[in-house]
Design a protein around this motif. Structure first.
Motif, mmCIF file in Angstrom:
data_model
loop_
_atom_site.group_PDB
_atom_site.id
_atom_site.type_symbol
_atom_site.label_atom_id
_atom_site.label_comp_id
_atom_site.label_asym_id
_atom_site.label_seq_id
_atom_site.Cartn_x
_atom_site.Cartn_y
_atom_site.Cartn_z
ATOM 1 N N VAL A 495 0.844 -1.201 0.000
ATOM 2 C CA VAL A 495 0.000 0.000 0.000
ATOM 3 C C VAL A 495 0.875 1.245 0.000
ATOM 4 O O VAL A 495 1.823 1.362 0.783
ATOM 5 C CB VAL A 495 -0.937 0.006 1.224
ATOM 6 N N LYS A 496 0.547 2.181 -0.891
ATOM 7 C CA LYS A 496 1.284 3.440 -0.980
ATOM 8 C C LYS A 496 0.295 4.566 -1.260
ATOM 9 O O LYS A 496 -0.475 4.487 -2.227
ATOM 10 C CB LYS A 496 2.339 3.371 -2.083
ATOM 11 N N LEU A 500 -3.548 0.530 -3.521
ATOM 12 C CA LEU A 500 -2.891 -0.760 -3.748
ATOM 13 C C LEU A 500 -3.123 -1.141 -5.210
ATOM 14 O O LEU A 500 -4.267 -1.246 -5.656
ATOM 15 C CB LEU A 500 -3.466 -1.841 -2.832
ATOM 16 N N ILE A 501 -2.047 -1.331 -5.949
ATOM 17 C CA ILE A 501 -2.134 -1.661 -7.378
ATOM 18 C C ILE A 501 -1.357 -2.947 -7.627
ATOM 19 O O ILE A 501 -0.155 -3.020 -7.347
ATOM 20 C CB ILE A 501 -1.562 -0.520 -8.248
ATOM 21 N N LEU A 545 -5.585 -5.632 -10.192
ATOM 22 C CA LEU A 545 -6.428 -5.210 -9.069
ATOM 23 C C LEU A 545 -6.010 -3.817 -8.619
ATOM 24 O O LEU A 545 -4.818 -3.549 -8.415
ATOM 25 C CB LEU A 545 -6.313 -6.203 -7.909
ATOM 26 N N ARG A 546 -6.998 -2.938 -8.475
ATOM 27 C CA ARG A 546 -6.778 -1.583 -7.957
ATOM 28 C C ARG A 546 -7.784 -1.345 -6.829
ATOM 29 O O ARG A 546 -8.986 -1.487 -7.017
ATOM 30 C CB ARG A 546 -6.962 -0.529 -9.044
ATOM 31 N N ILE A 547 -7.263 -1.023 -5.653
ATOM 32 C CA ILE A 547 -8.148 -0.682 -4.539
ATOM 33 C C ILE A 547 -7.574 0.568 -3.865
ATOM 34 O O ILE A 547 -6.355 0.813 -3.914
ATOM 35 C CB ILE A 547 -8.313 -1.856 -3.535
#
Length: 558
Positions: A495-496, A500-501, A545-547
């Motif tokens: 996570v940045k 999250l990618i 996935l992108r969140i």
């Protein structure tokens, strides 16, 4: 040289997945991912000797991945051959000083050479076995009461058989010899033929063939065939032959002109002169979901019009249903049927033929690799509704029973055996990957603690729980055991800035991950909190996935 780099020998390490970057990643993206992982795994950040040793091993692995992907030549080699291509001493495959484009050209040349070697060893066998069955006694029972038929069973017999086989023998890259033979019998009489054809590819636009044959019914045969691409959208074939027999020499000529009418449609014009002269025109349209043919023929003795349609279902069994109607001087025939893939190399099909004056027939066909088994069953010479009903329903019921009782249990057992072999062969590698993942999780603990503190202060992205592996959500598969691993810490570490990618690749190569169920379908399930609201997502193994996302939000009343 090329054989040292076969696909089954390529290492499973995925440098792109390790760095969590796209395969098309730029140098800036690679550098940013590398720096992030270096900060996480740098040995100087750990005082414990064991943690320091583990960090050094992971740091070296990340450094190795970056060194390869940041160098254009090495990256091109890795993209084509995998990690094993970089390990060859001196890298004999291509010179390292070549550009990526030159490396790919060299690889394509090596592939062509490999195909030529395989060509020398290939015979490409093709065969057909046809067994004609006369079952008219089931429906066309005579009214006369013969003494020998009283209380007797219906008489079913095999009245014709045909067997043909051919093999190819590549002589050079341009010359091929084809040897074929056939045997046929009908009501106790028959014969056979043997043929030898020599084919030469003259250019990229055409080829020619000379054929010699002999048989015990037709006598010697001499023929020639030429194929030629006239334009990128049009081609023609011409075939002539001389059949020698006790009645003299019977010549024959056949020409075909074909043209692409559009991307999926072909038009054909055929002219045949000889013992059965005719002119034929047809249009064939073949798409991903359907196949349509319409044809008209004028000739002696066969003149007819034919139309057929086939619908292709987009399922893993490649199911097709088809129907056709053919009408001419001989009468009218309507056919309908279906075919389906029952295993990796086998396709089974059944067709019902109803016509005047032919009657009712059932045709069953099985394709196994390059072999075809054909069983035409003649049921009645009349148009009997009972014969049509049993010809339609009988094969369907039989197929469903065999599918449930034999085929599916066999395929399931075969799949389990293959998975077990795959697990055994990769057991040591998976154990190593598991140790690396556990070591990576230990090294991530401090970084994850700082990331969580930063995200909590801004009401950002907190990974509450995350699992990776095989989930069992279908009630019919409750007997199966879920095989998942907890990857909450590795995901939180990625996570940045509250994002999250994950890239489009298998997640098993990510830091802190490993494959808990080799050879089986895997998913990623994440329960996370963003701005104090719960979210949940289930993603496929290779899906990007992108969140956070609004669509992942869990309603308060759920």
């Amino acid at each position: 040289m090329a054989s040292a780099l076969d696909d089954d020998e390529i290492c499973n390490d995925d440098y792109y997945s390790l760095l969590n970057v796209r395969r098309e990643a730029t140098q800036e993206e690679l550098k940013a991912a590398y720096r992030r992982l270096c900060m996480l795994y740098h040995p100087d950040k750990h005082r414990d000797p064991e943690l320091k040793r583990q960090a050094e091993a992971l740091f070296n692995l990340v450094h190795e991945a970056y060194e390869v992907l940041s160098e254009p030549q090495a990256r091109a080699i890795y993209d084509i051959y995998g990690k094993r291509g970089l390990d060859v001493d001196g890298w004999e495959v291509v010179e390292r000083k070549r550009s990526p484009a030159e490396i790919r050209e060299e690889y394509e040349r090596l592939q062509r050479e490999r195909e030529e070697r395989r060509l020398q060893q290939r015979t490409n066998p093709k065969g057909t076995i046809s067994v004609g069955i006369d079952a008219t006694d089931l429906f066309d029972r005579y009214e006369e009461d013969y003494e020998d038929m009283v209380g007797g069973m219906p008489h079913i017999e095999i009245n014709r058989m045909h067997i043909s086989q051919s093999i190819e023998a590549p002589l050079t890259t341009k010359d091929t010899a084809v040897l074929s033979g056939s045997l046929s019998t009908h009501n106790g009489t028959g014969g056979g033929t043997i043929n030898l054809a020599l084919r030469r590819v003259t250019s990229t636009k055409g080829w020619g063939e000379v054929e010699l044959g002999a048989g015990d019914t037709h006598g010697p045969l001499f023929g020639m065939k030429i194929f030629r691409n006239l334009t990128p959208r049009c081609f023609a074939t011409a075939q002539c032959g001389l059949q020698f027999s006790s009645r003299g020499v019977r010549p024959g000529v056949t020409t075909v002109l074909a043209r692409h009418l559009d991307k999926n449609t072909m038009g054909y014009l055929q002219w045949r002169w000889g013992t059965q002269s005719s002119m034929n025109t047809s249009v064939v349209r073949d798409t991903k979901s359907s196949h349509f043919t319409i044809a008209v023929q004028l000739g002696v003795p066969h003149t007819f019009m034919m139309m057929s349609y086939q619908y292709k279902f987009q399922d893993e069994d490649q199911t097709k249903i088809k129907g056709s109607v053919k009408s001419g001087f001989f009468g009218t025939v309507v056919e309908y049927g279906a075919e389906r893939k029952i295993s990796r190399h086998s396709v089974v099909g059944a067709t019902v033929s109803v016509g005047v004056p032919q009657g009712v027939s059932l045709k069953i066909k099985l394709n196994r690799a390059s072999q075809t088994y054909f069983f035409p069953i003649h049921l009645t010479d009349q148009l009997l509704p009972s014969a049509v009903f049993y010809a339609t329903v009988g094969p369907l019921v039989f197929y469903l029973a065999i599918q449930q009782l034999v085929i599916r249990p066999y395929l399931r057992a075969q799949k389990e055996q293959e998975l077990e072999k795959q697990r055994e062969s990769s057991a040591s590698n998976i154990a190593k990957k598991k140790q690396e993942a556990e070591a990576a999780v230990l090294l991530m603990q401090e970084s994850v603690r700082r990331i969580i503190e930063a995200e909590e202060s801004r009401m950002g992205l907190i990974i509450l729980n995350a699992w990776y592996g095989k989930f069992v959500t279908d009630n019919s598969r409750k007997h199966e055991r879920a095989k998942v691993i907890d990857i909450t810490v590795p995901l939180q570490c990625l996570v940045k800035d509250s994002k999250l990618i994950l890239t489009e690749a298998s997640k098993s190569g990510l830091p802190g991950f490993y494959d808990p169920c080799v050879g089986e379908e895997k998913s990623l399930k994440v329960l996370y909190q963003f701005r104090g609201v719960m979210h949940q997502v289930l993603s496929g193994d290779t899906e990007p996935l992108r969140i956070p996302k609004q669509s992942h939000r869990i309603d308060s009343d759920t």
